[in-house]
Motif scaffolding. Structure first.
Motif, PDB file in Angstrom:
ATOM      1  N   SER A   7       0.840  -1.198   0.000  1.00 43.53           N
ATOM      2  CA  SER A   7       0.000   0.000   0.000  1.00 43.53           C
ATOM      3  C   SER A   7       0.877   1.250   0.000  1.00 43.53           C
ATOM      4  CB  SER A   7      -0.924   0.017   1.221  1.00 43.53           C
ATOM      5  OG  SER A   7      -0.252   0.487   2.367  1.00 43.53           O
ATOM      6  N   TYR A   8       0.372   2.286  -0.639  1.00 39.99           N
ATOM      7  CA  TYR A   8       1.118   3.542  -0.738  1.00 39.99           C
ATOM      8  C   TYR A   8       1.423   4.104   0.643  1.00 39.99           C
ATOM      9  CZ  TYR A   8       2.068   8.490  -1.347  1.00 39.99           C
ATOM     10  OH  TYR A   8       2.632   9.741  -1.260  1.00 39.99           O
ATOM     11  N   TYR A   9       0.424   4.187   1.506  1.00 40.16           N
ATOM     12  CA  TYR A   9       0.644   4.799   2.818  1.00 40.16           C
ATOM     13  C   TYR A   9       1.624   3.988   3.673  1.00 40.16           C
ATOM     14  CZ  TYR A   9      -3.036   8.311   2.183  1.00 40.16           C
ATOM     15  OH  TYR A   9      -3.789   9.382   1.753  1.00 40.16           O
ATOM     16  N   GLU A  10       1.577   2.676   3.551  1.00 36.19           N
ATOM     17  CA  GLU A  10       2.512   1.841   4.300  1.00 36.19           C
ATOM     18  C   GLU A  10       3.943   2.125   3.856  1.00 36.19           C
ATOM     19  OE1 GLU A  10       3.425  -2.940   5.069  1.00 36.19           O
ATOM     20  OE2 GLU A  10       1.981  -2.313   3.550  1.00 36.19           O
ATOM     21  N   MET A  11       4.156   2.218   2.564  1.00 31.21           N
ATOM     22  CA  MET A  11       5.492   2.489   2.048  1.00 31.21           C
ATOM     23  C   MET A  11       5.947   3.901   2.389  1.00 31.21           C
ATOM     24  SD  MET A  11       5.455   0.679  -1.672  1.00 31.21           S
ATOM     25  CE  MET A  11       7.145   1.190  -1.942  1.00 31.21           C
ATOM     26  N   LEU A  12       5.032   4.855   2.321  1.00 29.39           N
ATOM     27  CA  LEU A  12       5.375   6.238   2.632  1.00 29.39           C
ATOM     28  C   LEU A  12       5.870   6.366   4.067  1.00 29.39           C
ATOM     29  CD1 LEU A  12       5.254   9.235   1.671  1.00 29.39           C
ATOM     30  CD2 LEU A  12       2.990   9.334   2.724  1.00 29.39           C
ATOM     31  N   THR A  13       5.166   5.718   4.978  1.00 28.55           N
ATOM     32  CA  THR A  13       5.561   5.764   6.388  1.00 28.55           C
ATOM     33  C   THR A  13       6.925   5.120   6.595  1.00 28.55           C
ATOM     34  OG1 THR A  13       3.239   5.722   7.085  1.00 28.55           O
ATOM     35  CG2 THR A  13       4.890   5.088   8.719  1.00 28.55           C
TER      36      THR A  13
END
Length: 393
Positions: free
Chosen positions: A211-217
């Motif tokens: 997921s985008y948010y998981e990678m961003l974090t």
């Protein structure tokens, strides 16, 4: 026992260090006070509810301040740590994510979009479907329309917000441009489009399997200590300032865009990788200082970040790169950054490369911006730039 001469040297060094500390504290206090006064001046002049701002000086020190109210009705004061929706400044993080994946060989900006999304049932209906590359999407040169400005999106969002808060999936958002004519052939023009960045979010997830948010974090928020920055994927965002908008906004929102408990009356998840974050001005300034200064990733990336295209034939001094606006010829030298607007909130991020300083501010009102009736954003940018550049000298 020390000699009198040695003791005198030690005392002189101690006094010198102590005086330097006092001097630095005085300078820091002066900058913070001037920052505060600047915000208060803008709020008073334009009758705005509240604002936050932050400056990062060349050594990385962050100076933050806040003025006005985060909640006018409840008289809750704005603080330097108060979160506001950062809107399209989130595109800088999307650009960073693509650069990170490219550095690892997982994607290339020259890749066709069809390589990642060509099997989606709606793909063939995209304008310029078979010609769009990831680089086109990053630089807004794909020829795609911009769904947030389409009348049919306004009508759908208004109806959905009135019914259940207005959550749209990324593919529902893309659906608003499916079947439409392209604005121009890919790579042959420039037109800002959130839709293109929604597609990039899907590409990031398809290429990484996460997921985008998981990678961003994992890749940026945690390593850079951006603890105030969180996904805006729910109406319930902790410590979020209430946003105030104009009465006749296209989404049918009330002027106060949150309930009495501070919960948004609409679902910001509809923005996703078009922006998709709530943050503080201090975090945004830290992020810009690291990202535009070339320190956000181990692998070199600034050449790819700043490889921009003109936004119009007669504006050669304004380019758009990998999720960044580039002003190549200003009185202050090259400036890199991004602005953000979303109902009830306005944000700005600017990095002054020749001076090594970064400035960010956020305002919990879009009055004067959504209706294009005020120049207070440009005025505040200029005032804060002067403060930051003076602090660097």
């Amino acid at each position: 026992m020390r000699s009198g001469r040695a003791s005198g040297v030690i005392l002189a060094v101690f006094l010198s260090v102590t005086w330097a500390g006092f001097a630095q504290a005085e300078v820091a206090g002066d900058l913070t006070n001037r920052l505060q006064a600047t915000l208060e001046q803008i709020l008073d002049r334009y009758d705005l509810p509240g604002a936050t701002a932050a400056i990062v000086v060349p050594d990385g020190t962050v100076f933050g301040s806040a003025a006005g109210l985060a909640d006018v009705e409840l008289k809750r004061p704005m603080t330097p740590d108060t979160r506001l929706l950062a809107a399209s400044i989130g595109k800088t993080f999307v650009g960073a994510m693509v650069l990170a994946l490219e550095s690892k060989g997982q994607v290339s900006q020259s890749d066709l979009l069809s390589k990642y999304l060509g099997d989606r049932p709606w793909f063939s209906g995209l304008p310029n479907a078979e010609a769009i590359t990831l680089g086109h999407l990053l630089r807004h040169s794909s020829g795609l329309p911009d769904h947030p400005h389409l009348p049919e999106f306004h009508a759908a969002a208004r109806a959905r917000i009135a019914r259940d808060g207005g959550r749209f999936t990324p593919e529902e958002l893309i659906g608003f441009v499916v079947g439409k004519a392209p604005l121009f052939a890919s790579g042959k023009g420039w037109a800002y489009t959130d839709t293109g960045y929604i597609l990039l979010g899907l590409v990031v997830e398809a290429a990484s399997g996460r997921s985008y948010y998981e990678m961003l974090t994992e890749r940026f928020l945690d390593p850079l200590g951006l603890g105030d920055t969180v996904p805006s994927d729910t109406p319930d965002i902790p410590d979020l300032a209430v946003g105030y908008t104009v009465a006749d906004n296209p989404f049918g929102l009330p002027q106060r865009t949150a309930d009495r408990a501070g919960r948004l009356l609409w679902d910001p998840a509809m923005e996703w990788t078009g922006g998709g974050l709530a943050s503080s001005a201090s975090d945004l300034a830290r992020w810009g200082h690291a990202f535009f200064g070339g320190e956000a990733m181990e692998a070199p990336y600034l050449d790819r970040l700043l490889d921009g295209v003109p936004i119009a034939p007669d504006t050669a001094g304004i380019l758009y790169g990998t999720g960044v606006a580039i002003y190549t010829d200003t009185p202050d030298g090259p400036v890199y950054g991004h602005g953000g607007w979303i109902p009830g909130y306005v944000s700005s991020l600017r990095h002054y490369a020749d001076h090594g300083v970064t400035v960010a501010f956020q305002i919990n009102s879009d009055v004067g911006v959504v209706d294009d009736s005020s120049d207070h954003v440009a005025e505040l940018e200029a005032m804060l730039a002067r403060l930051a550049i003076e602090a660097s000298q």
